[in-house]
Design a protein around this motif. Structure first.
Motif, PDB file in Angstrom:
ATOM      1  N   ILE A  39     -14.819  46.025  -6.230  1.00 36.21           N
ATOM      2  CA  ILE A  39     -15.159  45.000  -7.218  1.00 36.21           C
ATOM      3  C   ILE A  39     -16.584  44.835  -7.575  1.00 36.21           C
ATOM      4  CG2 ILE A  39     -14.776  42.684  -8.220  1.00 36.21           C
ATOM      5  CD1 ILE A  39     -12.221  42.551  -6.747  1.00 36.21           C
ATOM      6  N   ASP A  40     -17.256  44.917  -6.631  1.00 34.50           N
ATOM      7  CA  ASP A  40     -18.867  44.773  -6.806  1.00 34.50           C
ATOM      8  C   ASP A  40     -19.333  46.065  -7.461  1.00 34.50           C
ATOM      9  OD1 ASP A  40     -21.511  43.759  -6.328  1.00 34.50           O
ATOM     10  OD2 ASP A  40     -21.755  45.188  -4.667  1.00 34.50           O
ATOM     11  N   ALA A  41     -18.940  47.287  -7.008  1.00 28.45           N
ATOM     12  CA  ALA A  41     -19.292  48.309  -7.463  1.00 28.45           C
ATOM     13  C   ALA A  41     -18.797  48.603  -9.038  1.00 28.45           C
ATOM     14  CB  ALA A  41     -18.470  49.649  -7.059  1.00 28.45           C
ATOM     15  N   TYR A  42     -17.761  48.298  -9.284  1.00 33.02           N
ATOM     16  CA  TYR A  42     -17.402  48.440 -10.796  1.00 33.02           C
ATOM     17  C   TYR A  42     -18.030  47.475 -11.712  1.00 33.02           C
ATOM     18  CZ  TYR A  42     -13.603  51.631  -9.776  1.00 33.02           C
ATOM     19  OH  TYR A  42     -12.725  52.761  -9.269  1.00 33.02           O
ATOM     20  N   ARG A  43     -18.364  46.170 -11.171  1.00 34.26           N
ATOM     21  CA  ARG A  43     -19.067  45.327 -12.128  1.00 34.26           C
ATOM     22  C   ARG A  43     -20.529  45.678 -12.294  1.00 34.26           C
ATOM     23  NH1 ARG A  43     -17.561  40.049 -12.162  1.00 34.26           N
ATOM     24  NH2 ARG A  43     -19.785  39.338 -12.330  1.00 34.26           N
ATOM     25  N   ARG A  44     -20.915  46.878 -11.541  1.00 32.84           N
ATOM     26  CA  ARG A  44     -22.360  47.403 -11.811  1.00 32.84           C
ATOM     27  C   ARG A  44     -22.118  49.044 -12.424  1.00 32.84           C
ATOM     28  NH1 ARG A  44     -26.027  45.618  -6.469  1.00 32.84           N
ATOM     29  NH2 ARG A  44     -24.932  43.748  -5.882  1.00 32.84           N
ATOM     30  N   GLY A  45     -20.757  49.100 -12.787  1.00 34.86           N
ATOM     31  CA  GLY A  45     -20.836  50.383 -13.438  1.00 34.86           C
ATOM     32  C   GLY A  45     -20.849  51.460 -12.283  1.00 34.86           C
ATOM     33  N   ILE A  46     -20.394  51.354 -11.123  1.00 33.97           N
ATOM     34  CA  ILE A  46     -20.798  52.312 -10.116  1.00 33.97           C
ATOM     35  C   ILE A  46     -19.123  52.599  -9.585  1.00 33.97           C
ATOM     36  CG2 ILE A  46     -21.396  52.601  -7.631  1.00 33.97           C
ATOM     37  CD1 ILE A  46     -23.534  50.527  -8.330  1.00 33.97           C
ATOM     38  N   TYR A 148      -3.934  55.138 -14.125  1.00 31.57           N
ATOM     39  CA  TYR A 148      -4.270  53.666 -13.580  1.00 31.57           C
ATOM     40  C   TYR A 148      -5.667  53.620 -13.517  1.00 31.57           C
ATOM     41  CZ  TYR A 148      -5.922  56.290  -9.369  1.00 31.57           C
ATOM     42  OH  TYR A 148      -6.862  57.040  -8.476  1.00 31.57           O
ATOM     43  N   GLY A 149      -6.134  52.357 -13.456  1.00 35.51           N
ATOM     44  CA  GLY A 149      -7.492  51.915 -13.298  1.00 35.51           C
ATOM     45  C   GLY A 149      -7.608  50.509 -12.898  1.00 35.51           C
ATOM     46  N   VAL A 150      -8.874  50.153 -13.273  1.00 35.89           N
ATOM     47  CA  VAL A 150      -9.271  48.749 -12.760  1.00 35.89           C
ATOM     48  C   VAL A 150      -9.561  47.897 -13.852  1.00 35.89           C
ATOM     49  CG1 VAL A 150     -11.027  47.612 -11.277  1.00 35.89           C
ATOM     50  CG2 VAL A 150     -10.076  49.685 -10.339  1.00 35.89           C
ATOM     51  N   ALA A 151      -9.224  46.617 -13.939  1.00 34.37           N
ATOM     52  CA  ALA A 151      -9.530  45.747 -15.187  1.00 34.37           C
ATOM     53  C   ALA A 151     -10.585  44.547 -14.578  1.00 34.37           C
ATOM     54  CB  ALA A 151      -8.428  45.121 -15.665  1.00 34.37           C
ATOM     55  N   ARG A 154     -13.241  41.874 -19.307  1.00 33.90           N
ATOM     56  CA  ARG A 154     -12.576  42.565 -20.659  1.00 33.90           C
ATOM     57  C   ARG A 154     -13.154  44.079 -20.506  1.00 33.90           C
ATOM     58  NH1 ARG A 154     -11.543  38.070 -25.266  1.00 33.90           N
ATOM     59  NH2 ARG A 154     -10.710  36.589 -23.931  1.00 33.90           N
ATOM     60  N   ALA A 155     -13.390  44.524 -19.309  1.00 29.31           N
ATOM     61  CA  ALA A 155     -13.557  45.904 -19.499  1.00 29.31           C
ATOM     62  C   ALA A 155     -12.541  46.766 -18.435  1.00 29.31           C
ATOM     63  CB  ALA A 155     -14.878  46.239 -18.476  1.00 29.31           C
ATOM     64  N   TYR A 156     -12.107  47.848 -18.627  1.00 33.04           N
ATOM     65  CA  TYR A 156     -11.081  48.443 -18.053  1.00 33.04           C
ATOM     66  C   TYR A 156     -11.881  49.892 -17.645  1.00 33.04           C
ATOM     67  CZ  TYR A 156      -6.674  50.788 -16.975  1.00 33.04           C
ATOM     68  OH  TYR A 156      -5.745  51.393 -15.897  1.00 33.04           O
ATOM     69  N   PHE A 157     -11.747  50.224 -16.220  1.00 35.01           N
ATOM     70  CA  PHE A 157     -12.385  51.312 -15.633  1.00 35.01           C
ATOM     71  C   PHE A 157     -11.058  52.195 -15.325  1.00 35.01           C
ATOM     72  CE2 PHE A 157     -14.636  47.484 -15.053  1.00 35.01           C
ATOM     73  CZ  PHE A 157     -15.991  47.998 -15.208  1.00 35.01           C
ATOM     74  N   LEU A 214     -21.384  45.956 -19.764  1.00 30.29           N
ATOM     75  CA  LEU A 214     -20.646  45.532 -18.861  1.00 30.29           C
ATOM     76  C   LEU A 214     -20.984  43.967 -18.609  1.00 30.29           C
ATOM     77  CD1 LEU A 214     -20.467  47.962 -15.996  1.00 30.29           C
ATOM     78  CD2 LEU A 214     -18.522  47.436 -17.869  1.00 30.29           C
ATOM     79  N   ALA A 215     -22.246  43.728 -18.927  1.00 28.95           N
ATOM     80  CA  ALA A 215     -22.931  42.416 -18.762  1.00 28.95           C
ATOM     81  C   ALA A 215     -22.398  41.403 -19.918  1.00 28.95           C
ATOM     82  CB  ALA A 215     -24.479  42.324 -18.747  1.00 28.95           C
ATOM     83  N   GLN A 216     -21.869  42.024 -20.819  1.00 24.52           N
ATOM     84  CA  GLN A 216     -21.440  41.246 -21.767  1.00 24.52           C
ATOM     85  C   GLN A 216     -19.625  40.851 -21.705  1.00 24.52           C
ATOM     86  OE1 GLN A 216     -22.511  42.901 -25.624  1.00 24.52           O
ATOM     87  NE2 GLN A 216     -24.650  43.187 -24.926  1.00 24.52           N
ATOM     88  N   THR A 217     -19.140  41.671 -20.960  1.00 23.25           N
ATOM     89  CA  THR A 217     -17.668  41.638 -20.996  1.00 23.25           C
ATOM     90  C   THR A 217     -16.954  41.253 -19.499  1.00 23.25           C
ATOM     91  OG1 THR A 217     -17.634  43.966 -20.575  1.00 23.25           O
ATOM     92  CG2 THR A 217     -17.466  43.522 -22.704  1.00 23.25           C
ATOM     93  N   ILE A 218     -17.884  41.591 -18.431  1.00 30.42           N
ATOM     94  CA  ILE A 218     -16.955  41.354 -17.278  1.00 30.42           C
ATOM     95  C   ILE A 218     -16.830  39.988 -16.833  1.00 30.42           C
ATOM     96  CG2 ILE A 218     -17.586  43.712 -16.256  1.00 30.42           C
ATOM     97  CD1 ILE A 218     -19.763  42.632 -14.775  1.00 30.42           C
ATOM     98  N   ASP A 219     -17.493  38.983 -17.432  1.00 36.03           N
ATOM     99  CA  ASP A 219     -17.122  37.766 -16.914  1.00 36.03           C
ATOM    100  C   ASP A 219     -16.413  37.009 -17.770  1.00 36.03           C
ATOM    101  OD1 ASP A 219     -18.525  37.847 -14.436  1.00 36.03           O
ATOM    102  OD2 ASP A 219     -20.482  37.765 -15.616  1.00 36.03           O
ATOM    103  N   ILE A 220     -15.772  37.518 -18.820  1.00 38.43           N
ATOM    104  CA  ILE A 220     -14.851  36.888 -19.870  1.00 38.43           C
ATOM    105  C   ILE A 220     -13.495  37.342 -19.462  1.00 38.43           C
ATOM    106  CG2 ILE A 220     -14.346  36.653 -22.370  1.00 38.43           C
ATOM    107  CD1 ILE A 220     -17.022  37.845 -23.094  1.00 38.43           C
TER     108      ILE A 220
END
Length: 237
Positions: A39-46, A148-151, A154-157, A214-220
């Motif tokens: 989760i930490d990785a995806y939040r940073r785009g990793i 499949y992916g990670v949500a 409001r970003a889906y990876f 991501l900074a605008q979407t992952i905390d909504i």
């Protein structure tokens, strides 16, 4: 040449600006695939991408392939497939099976990047509500396509998709976009450019622009009730 950081338990990721130009986006090696780390990785785009039993490799390529839900391109032939209504749809009913289908050996005999550790890691994310699958079944009820992916927020990876019948994975993507639009999602991360995804509307943006998005979407937060679909693909039109 920049050295790649070796991650140990508890280590933070290095700044993404430290990623290599070649291979494009390689940022760090090692660490684990725990839900917290992922989760930490995806939040940073990793994201992780490696072949077991090698150490985990962490990537953040530049540019980044993304699909904005409103830019999905549905071709006339795909619309015909949807209208024929020959596929059934479900969400999160066959998550592990979808990942296993995606993990099948490539035709070139080089193996797969989705090993047992990756399978277990994404099943763990699924069990805590962060990983989701879209499933496409034929008229006999057989699983013939999906993704499949990670949500997060409001970003889906997007991680992977598969198709065993013509257009099945494309139908899964149309279904995913239907879900994400209802949830107010802003972006689908496609990771690395491909002709297949470009044909469906994906395009490249810079790493900096992706991280700003991501900074605008992952905390909504999104409504968890969106993870549902009509029974048949014709209802997506």
């Amino acid at each position: 040449m920049r050295a790649i950081q070796q991650l140990h338990t508890g280590d933070d990721f290095p700044p993404t600006a430290n990623a290599l130009d070649y291979p494009n986006g390689l940022l760090a090696v090692g660490g684990d695939l725990s839900p917290r780390r992922l989760i930490d990785a995806y939040r940073r785009g990793i994201f992780p991408w490696y072949e077991e039993p090698q150490p985990v490799l962490w990537w953040t390529p530049d540019p980044r392939s993304v699909l904005f839900p409103e830019e999905l391109h549905v071709s006339r032939s795909l619309r015909r497939t949807l209208r024929k209504n020959r596929f059934r749809l479900s969400v999160d009913q066959h998550f592990e099976a979808v990942v296993r289908h995606c993990a099948q050996l490539r035709g070139d005999g080089l193996g797969t990047w989705i090993g047992d550790d990756m399978l277990a890691a994404y099943c763990d994310l699924h069990h805590i509500g962060h990983a989701h699958s879209v499933e496409v079944l034929n008229e006999s009820g057989q699983l013939v396509g999906g993704l499949y992916g990670v949500a997060i927020g409001r970003a889906y990876f997007g991680e992977s998709m598969f198709s065993e019948e013509t257009d099945a994975s494309k139908v899964a993507l149309v279904a995913l976009v239907d879900i994400l639009k209802r949830g107010g999602f802003q972006v689908i991360d496609c990771q690395v450019e491909s002709d297949h995804l470009n044909s469906l509307g994906a395009r490249n943006i810079s790493r900096l622009d992706f991280e700003a998005l991501l900074a605008q979407t992952i905390d909504i937060a999104h409504d968890e009730g969106i993870w549902r679909l009509p029974d048949t693909c014709g209802d997506l039109l």
